[in-house]
Motif scaffolding. Structure first.
Motif, PDB file in Angstrom:
ATOM      1  N   ARG A  88     -67.598  59.645  41.208  1.00 46.19           N
ATOM      2  CA  ARG A  88     -67.710  61.081  41.486  1.00 46.19           C
ATOM      3  C   ARG A  88     -69.133  61.575  41.183  1.00 46.19           C
ATOM      4  O   ARG A  88     -69.710  62.347  41.946  1.00 46.19           O
ATOM      5  CB  ARG A  88     -66.686  61.833  40.649  1.00 46.19           C
ATOM      6  CG  ARG A  88     -66.490  63.259  41.047  1.00 46.19           C
ATOM      7  CD  ARG A  88     -65.441  63.906  40.173  1.00 46.19           C
ATOM      8  NE  ARG A  88     -64.131  63.398  40.505  1.00 46.19           N
ATOM      9  CZ  ARG A  88     -63.103  64.166  40.845  1.00 46.19           C
ATOM     10  NH1 ARG A  88     -63.234  65.475  40.848  1.00 46.19           N
ATOM     11  NH2 ARG A  88     -61.946  63.652  41.151  1.00 46.19           N
ATOM     12  N   GLU A  89     -69.702  61.130  40.071  1.00 41.14           N
ATOM     13  CA  GLU A  89     -71.074  61.523  39.707  1.00 41.14           C
ATOM     14  C   GLU A  89     -72.090  60.960  40.696  1.00 41.14           C
ATOM     15  O   GLU A  89     -73.070  61.632  41.037  1.00 41.14           O
ATOM     16  CB  GLU A  89     -71.409  61.055  38.288  1.00 41.14           C
ATOM     17  CG  GLU A  89     -70.709  61.845  37.210  1.00 41.14           C
ATOM     18  CD  GLU A  89     -71.156  63.298  37.173  1.00 41.14           C
ATOM     19  OE1 GLU A  89     -72.351  63.589  37.353  1.00 41.14           O
ATOM     20  OE2 GLU A  89     -70.274  64.156  36.973  1.00 41.14           O
ATOM     21  N   VAL A  91     -71.566  60.277  43.919  1.00 41.48           N
ATOM     22  CA  VAL A  91     -71.445  61.060  45.156  1.00 41.48           C
ATOM     23  C   VAL A  91     -72.112  62.424  44.980  1.00 41.48           C
ATOM     24  O   VAL A  91     -72.866  62.876  45.843  1.00 41.48           O
ATOM     25  CB  VAL A  91     -69.970  61.206  45.583  1.00 41.48           C
ATOM     26  CG1 VAL A  91     -69.839  62.193  46.744  1.00 41.48           C
ATOM     27  CG2 VAL A  91     -69.379  59.849  45.965  1.00 41.48           C
ATOM     28  N   ALA A  92     -71.856  63.076  43.861  1.00 41.13           N
ATOM     29  CA  ALA A  92     -72.450  64.389  43.608  1.00 41.13           C
ATOM     30  C   ALA A  92     -73.974  64.305  43.551  1.00 41.13           C
ATOM     31  O   ALA A  92     -74.668  65.189  44.065  1.00 41.13           O
ATOM     32  CB  ALA A  92     -71.900  64.976  42.306  1.00 41.13           C
ATOM     33  N   LEU A 120     -61.311  60.143  46.602  1.00 45.90           N
ATOM     34  CA  LEU A 120     -62.586  60.430  45.937  1.00 45.90           C
ATOM     35  C   LEU A 120     -63.429  61.382  46.777  1.00 45.90           C
ATOM     36  O   LEU A 120     -63.908  62.397  46.279  1.00 45.90           O
ATOM     37  CB  LEU A 120     -63.368  59.136  45.682  1.00 45.90           C
ATOM     38  CG  LEU A 120     -64.844  59.329  45.308  1.00 45.90           C
ATOM     39  CD1 LEU A 120     -64.977  59.973  43.932  1.00 45.90           C
ATOM     40  CD2 LEU A 120     -65.592  58.024  45.388  1.00 45.90           C
ATOM     41  N   TYR A 121     -63.617  61.056  48.042  1.00 45.30           N
ATOM     42  CA  TYR A 121     -64.486  61.873  48.880  1.00 45.30           C
ATOM     43  C   TYR A 121     -63.923  63.281  49.057  1.00 45.30           C
ATOM     44  O   TYR A 121     -64.666  64.258  49.022  1.00 45.30           O
ATOM     45  CB  TYR A 121     -64.736  61.191  50.226  1.00 45.30           C
ATOM     46  CG  TYR A 121     -65.430  59.848  50.074  1.00 45.30           C
ATOM     47  CD1 TYR A 121     -66.465  59.674  49.159  1.00 45.30           C
ATOM     48  CD2 TYR A 121     -65.044  58.751  50.826  1.00 45.30           C
ATOM     49  CE1 TYR A 121     -67.096  58.455  49.008  1.00 45.30           C
ATOM     50  CE2 TYR A 121     -65.673  57.529  50.683  1.00 45.30           C
ATOM     51  CZ  TYR A 121     -66.696  57.382  49.773  1.00 45.30           C
ATOM     52  OH  TYR A 121     -67.318  56.178  49.621  1.00 45.30           O
ATOM     53  N   THR A 124     -64.582  65.374  46.040  1.00 42.50           N
ATOM     54  CA  THR A 124     -65.974  65.800  45.883  1.00 42.50           C
ATOM     55  C   THR A 124     -66.411  66.762  46.977  1.00 42.50           C
ATOM     56  O   THR A 124     -67.595  67.075  47.087  1.00 42.50           O
ATOM     57  CB  THR A 124     -66.922  64.580  45.840  1.00 42.50           C
ATOM     58  OG1 THR A 124     -66.770  63.816  47.038  1.00 42.50           O
ATOM     59  CG2 THR A 124     -66.642  63.707  44.632  1.00 42.50           C
TER      60      THR A 124
END
Length: 140
Positions: A88-89, A91-92, A120-121, A124
């Motif tokens: 997650r981090e 992707v962010a 996940l996507y 986010t």
């Protein structure tokens, strides 16, 4: 995330070799050099207590009538570090880099049956963009 997490852009082939356990195969020095030197290519590495624990690659693409967009090309987190928020981090952070570069969007190709990746996507902020088919030409 309780572990010390640091995300930083890879700039040296030695970093990619040190993180090659995260990839599908070994990092080749000449390909690593070419990847890092290519305009618009970037790899972010996630380190937990100094050890490479995950990565994300992005490719910025430019088109004359659309401007720049970011393709999230590949993402991986080492098995012992999964389910800790690292993906997650990553992707962010890639999304932040894309916005800083002036990209109008970011997109990712993902297998329709890859439920963990889809979750996940979506978590986010990604939304489905309709049904598409990806066709591949492969050469040996």
């Amino acid at each position: 995330m309780s572990d010390h997490l640091e995300i930083r852009r890879a700039t040296d082939p030695a970093e990619l070799v040190a993180a090659q356990h995260l990839f599908d195969g070994p990092a080749r020095h000449e390909w690593s050099l070419a990847f890092l030197a290519a305009p618009g290519h970037l790899m972010l590495l996630a380190y937990v207590e100094g050890r490479p624990a995950g990565f994300i690659t992005g490719i910025e693409m430019l088109h004359p009538d659309k401007g720049s967009e970011m393709c999230l090309y590949e993402l991986g987190v080492d098995e012992p570090y999964r389910r800790r928020g690292i993906a997650r981090e990553l992707v962010a952070t890639l999304a932040e880099v894309a916005r800083d570069r002036g990209c109008y969007d970011m997109w990712v190709p993902v297998d329709a049956d890859n439920e963990p990746a889809l979750a996940l996507y979506r978590a986010t902020g990604a939304q489905p963009d309709g049904a598409i088919a990806i066709l591949t030409w492969e050469w040996d």
